[in-house]
Design an enzyme around this catalytic site. Structure first.
Site: not given
Length: 253
Positions: A152, A159
């Protein structure tokens, strides 16, 4: 009477009927809401086509959340379809391929990810603020940013910024009667997920770690949580992250 009877909602991020946003729009309409969608550029035609699969075909507005021109005109353009807003769903995220290599990612890659995936929550909220009514709800979709997930990388950092942005929005929009919350969904096999290199690492292990089990093909649990937060059933909840991940967030390694 439906859970969202009479509500007017702006929903971003409807690309395919596998997307969480699509199912939020579907459930919202089934619960009595009037829905307006957004899309932009080459994906506009795709969104307009997918919108026809909803119970009622909603209008689709052009909105690039990194375009100040689009944001500045959004409230006025919304006025052509609804006389105010009661809720906004932020279902937007983008990072260039280079952002999925943490050590090699350039600032240009990272800046793009942060702009599109984190700052855009503030930008969209401010753009809709002139038409958001007292008691409105802004809901965003996140992927739990407490951990350094495999593959990620800078999107995970984006995020984390997104989740922090939600808390500051809750602080600043609360006095205006606007709630701001996030839904942290487990991995769903959406178009966006497929663009993440190595996404299958999540698919292959999530269900084994989730005490409730997890189906990467089922976006409805996350969509239901969004609909609940867009309703009046959480009148005193803001700055919160609701986990819809089968319980993985609460488990140790």
């Amino acid at each position: 009477m439906g859970l969202l009877e009479g509500k007017r909602l702006l929903i971003t991020g409807v690309l395919m009927d596998s997307s969480i946003a699509f199912h939020v729009a579907r459930l919202a309409q089934e619960e009595g809401a009037q829905v307006v969608l957004t899309s932009f550029g080459r994906t506009m035609k795709i969104t307009q086509t997918i919108a026809k699969r909803l119970p009622q075909t909603p209008p689709v507005l052009e909105l690039d959340v990194t375009s100040q021109e689009d944001l500045d005109s959004l409230a006025e353009r919304l006025g052509e379809h609804v006389d105010g807003l009661d809720g906004v769903l932020h279902s937007i995220g983008f990072a260039p391929p280079g952002a999925f290599d943490f050590l090699s990612g350039t600032w240009e890659d990272v800046a793009t990810a942060l702009h599109a995936s984190a700052y855009s929550l503030k930008a969209l909220s401010v753009a809709t603020l002139p038409v958001l009514q007292q008691g409105s709800s802004v809901v965003g979709l996140t992927f739990d940013a407490k951990f350094a997930w495999p593959v990620y990388d800078w999107m995970g950092v984006a995020k984390a910024a997104f989740e922090s942005t939600n808390r500051y929005l809750a602080r600043d929009l609360g006095p205006r009667g606007v709630r701001c919350n996030l839904v942290a969904a487990g991995p769903i096999r959406t178009t966006a997920a497929k663009s993440i290199p190595g996404f299958e690492q999540f698919e292959n292990t999530w269900s084994t770690r989730a005490p409730l089990g997890w189906d990467v093909r089922d976006p409805e649990p996350a969509a239901r949580a969004c609909v609940a937060l867009l309703s009046d059933w959480f009148p005193a909840t803001t700055g919160e992250i609701v986990h819809v991940d089968g319980g993985v967030h609460a488990m140790g390694q």
